[in-house]
Design a protein around this motif. Structure first.
Motif, PDB file in Angstrom:
ATOM      1  N   PHE A  52      34.713   6.005  17.364  1.00  0.00           N
ATOM      2  CA  PHE A  52      33.542   6.087  16.495  1.00  0.00           C
ATOM      3  C   PHE A  52      33.753   5.135  15.331  1.00  0.00           C
ATOM      4  N   VAL A  53      32.691   4.392  14.983  1.00  0.00           N
ATOM      5  CA  VAL A  53      32.745   3.520  13.814  1.00  0.00           C
ATOM      6  C   VAL A  53      31.357   3.493  13.177  1.00  0.00           C
ATOM      7  N   ARG A  54      31.352   3.441  11.863  1.00  0.00           N
ATOM      8  CA  ARG A  54      30.088   3.412  11.114  1.00  0.00           C
ATOM      9  C   ARG A  54      30.128   2.218  10.171  1.00  0.00           C
ATOM     10  N   SER A  55      28.988   1.563  10.017  1.00  0.00           N
ATOM     11  CA  SER A  55      28.907   0.426   9.099  1.00  0.00           C
ATOM     12  C   SER A  55      28.736   0.934   7.670  1.00  0.00           C
ATOM     13  N   GLY A  56      28.863   0.024   6.745  1.00  0.00           N
ATOM     14  CA  GLY A  56      28.491   0.334   5.378  1.00  0.00           C
ATOM     15  C   GLY A  56      26.979   0.308   5.257  1.00  0.00           C
ATOM     16  N   ARG A  57      26.489   0.828   4.170  1.00  0.00           N
ATOM     17  CA  ARG A  57      25.049   0.829   3.919  1.00  0.00           C
ATOM     18  C   ARG A  57      24.546  -0.597   3.735  1.00  0.00           C
ATOM     19  N   ILE A  58      23.402  -0.860   4.323  1.00  0.00           N
ATOM     20  CA  ILE A  58      22.664  -2.076   4.004  1.00  0.00           C
ATOM     21  C   ILE A  58      21.380  -1.618   3.340  1.00  0.00           C
ATOM     22  N   ALA A  59      20.958  -2.341   2.314  1.00  0.00           N
ATOM     23  CA  ALA A  59      19.818  -1.865   1.528  1.00  0.00           C
ATOM     24  C   ALA A  59      19.022  -3.018   0.942  1.00  0.00           C
ATOM     25  N   VAL A  60      17.742  -2.772   0.803  1.00  0.00           N
ATOM     26  CA  VAL A  60      16.856  -3.654   0.045  1.00  0.00           C
ATOM     27  C   VAL A  60      16.130  -2.775  -0.963  1.00  0.00           C
ATOM     28  N   THR A  61      15.727  -3.378  -2.063  1.00  0.00           N
ATOM     29  CA  THR A  61      15.036  -2.598  -3.083  1.00  0.00           C
ATOM     30  C   THR A  61      13.545  -2.563  -2.792  1.00  0.00           C
ATOM     31  N   VAL A  95      24.288   0.716  24.447  1.00  0.00           N
ATOM     32  CA  VAL A  95      24.619  -0.693  24.245  1.00  0.00           C
ATOM     33  C   VAL A  95      25.240  -1.276  25.501  1.00  0.00           C
ATOM     34  N   THR A  96      26.136  -0.529  26.120  1.00  0.00           N
ATOM     35  CA  THR A  96      26.807  -0.998  27.323  1.00  0.00           C
ATOM     36  C   THR A  96      27.315   0.202  28.121  1.00  0.00           C
ATOM     37  N   VAL A  97      27.406  -0.007  29.418  1.00  0.00           N
ATOM     38  CA  VAL A  97      27.972   1.015  30.307  1.00  0.00           C
ATOM     39  C   VAL A  97      29.037   0.337  31.148  1.00  0.00           C
ATOM     40  N   ALA A  98      30.239   0.894  31.130  1.00  0.00           N
ATOM     41  CA  ALA A  98      31.349   0.403  31.946  1.00  0.00           C
ATOM     42  C   ALA A  98      31.814   1.554  32.835  1.00  0.00           C
ATOM     43  N   ARG A  99      32.747   1.275  33.716  1.00  0.00           N
ATOM     44  CA  ARG A  99      33.239   2.304  34.645  1.00  0.00           C
ATOM     45  C   ARG A  99      33.805   3.524  33.901  1.00  0.00           C
ATOM     46  N   ASP A 100      34.557   3.277  32.832  1.00  0.00           N
ATOM     47  CA  ASP A 100      35.256   4.373  32.146  1.00  0.00           C
ATOM     48  C   ASP A 100      34.561   4.883  30.883  1.00  0.00           C
ATOM     49  N   PHE A 101      33.635   4.107  30.346  1.00  0.00           N
ATOM     50  CA  PHE A 101      33.006   4.508  29.087  1.00  0.00           C
ATOM     51  C   PHE A 101      31.613   3.911  28.960  1.00  0.00           C
ATOM     52  N   PHE A 102      30.852   4.448  28.011  1.00  0.00           N
ATOM     53  CA  PHE A 102      29.590   3.832  27.602  1.00  0.00           C
ATOM     54  C   PHE A 102      29.550   3.865  26.087  1.00  0.00           C
ATOM     55  N   VAL A 103      28.760   2.968  25.506  1.00  0.00           N
ATOM     56  CA  VAL A 103      28.697   2.861  24.048  1.00  0.00           C
ATOM     57  C   VAL A 103      27.252   3.078  23.604  1.00  0.00           C
ATOM     58  N   LEU A 104      27.102   3.960  22.620  1.00  0.00           N
ATOM     59  CA  LEU A 104      25.804   4.253  22.018  1.00  0.00           C
ATOM     60  C   LEU A 104      25.745   3.628  20.631  1.00  0.00           C
ATOM     61  N   ALA A 105      24.566   3.152  20.246  1.00  0.00           N
ATOM     62  CA  ALA A 105      24.341   2.656  18.892  1.00  0.00           C
ATOM     63  C   ALA A 105      23.264   3.518  18.251  1.00  0.00           C
ATOM     64  N   LYS A 106      23.511   3.938  17.028  1.00  0.00           N
ATOM     65  CA  LYS A 106      22.549   4.740  16.278  1.00  0.00           C
ATOM     66  C   LYS A 106      22.374   4.101  14.908  1.00  0.00           C
ATOM     67  N   THR A 107      21.132   3.793  14.554  1.00  0.00           N
ATOM     68  CA  THR A 107      20.815   3.276  13.234  1.00  0.00           C
ATOM     69  C   THR A 107      19.984   4.315  12.513  1.00  0.00           C
ATOM     70  N   GLY A 108      20.306   4.547  11.239  1.00  0.00           N
ATOM     71  CA  GLY A 108      19.556   5.523  10.457  1.00  0.00           C
ATOM     72  C   GLY A 108      20.261   5.855   9.165  1.00  0.00           C
ATOM     73  N   ARG A 109      19.853   6.956   8.595  1.00  0.00           N
ATOM     74  CA  ARG A 109      20.486   7.453   7.373  1.00  0.00           C
ATOM     75  C   ARG A 109      21.806   8.120   7.732  1.00  0.00           C
ATOM     76  N   ARG A 110      22.675   8.238   6.741  1.00  0.00           N
ATOM     77  CA  ARG A 110      24.003   8.822   6.965  1.00  0.00           C
ATOM     78  C   ARG A 110      23.911  10.200   7.610  1.00  0.00           C
ATOM     79  N   GLN A 112      19.842   1.759   5.412  1.00  0.00           N
ATOM     80  CA  GLN A 112      20.225   2.191   6.749  1.00  0.00           C
ATOM     81  C   GLN A 112      21.729   1.994   6.924  1.00  0.00           C
ATOM     82  N   GLU A 113      22.264   2.690   7.917  1.00  0.00           N
ATOM     83  CA  GLU A 113      23.618   2.463   8.396  1.00  0.00           C
ATOM     84  C   GLU A 113      23.539   2.384   9.910  1.00  0.00           C
TER      85      GLU A 113
END
Length: 176
Positions: free
Chosen positions: A150-159, A117-132, A87-88
């Motif tokens: 916009f920012v994306r994490s690196g892949r996290i993985a388990v075998t 994730v959060t809502v402020a007066r000027d902005f709101f933040v969305l979080a999306k987890t999934g495949r690239r 996932q990312e």
């Protein structure tokens, strides 16, 4: 040989400079690191590097061999996408007025299974987890409305299969 996606898992001691040495191995071979994540692992005092590359199996084998030659590295493995569960996560910062003024934004959030994730007066933040590709799809849908950040994490993985690292460490500790 055909290029494909590989996830490299590196178990190591958490020492200064190792990330630089590992990235140098890829640099010397002109192989781009597509994603990188470093975190603690399931083993106490052992870190796990998760590196994603698009290359041939021969090249990934050579890279893993070079990584394992590093003093702080305990063991390195490589896996194909079919052998892992991964996932990312991405965060999208959007102008707040769009949440209320653009009905389509609410539909995108719902269809993408994203979370506010959060809502402020000027902005709101969305979080999306999934495949690239799922994150890219959401990005493409939101882009016409304007993405402030916009920012994306690196892949996290388990075998899918059992990782032999725990047994290897147990044997190592018995020997010492």
């Amino acid at each position: 040989m055909e290029k494909q996606w590989f996830t490299i898992s590196v178990y190591s001691e958490n020492n200064v400079g190792l990330l630089n040495r590992i990235s140098g191995i890829f640099l010397k071979r002109h192989i781009n690191i597509e994603s990188l994540n470093v975190s603690k692992s399931e083993i106490e005092n052992v870190s796990k590097f998760t590196v994603v590359v698009h290359t041939t199996e021969i090249w990934v084998q050579r890279i893993v061999q070079q990584i394992e030659k590093q003093i702080d590295v305990i063991k390195a493995f490589y896996h194909t996408d079919d052998e892992t569960i991964f996932q990312e996560t991405a965060l999208f910062k959007i102008q707040s007025s769009l949440l209320f003024d653009e009905r389509q934004i609410q539909n995108i959030i719902k269809e993408s299974h994203a979370q506010i994730v959060t809502v402020a007066r000027d902005f709101f933040v969305l979080a999306k987890t999934g495949r690239r590709h799922e994150i890219d799809e959401m990005h493409d849908k939101l882009e016409p409305f304007g993405i402030m950040q916009f920012v994306r994490s690196g892949r996290i993985a388990v075998t899918k299969d059992t990782m032999p690292i725990t047994e290897l460490l147990a044997e190592f500790q018995l020997e010492n």
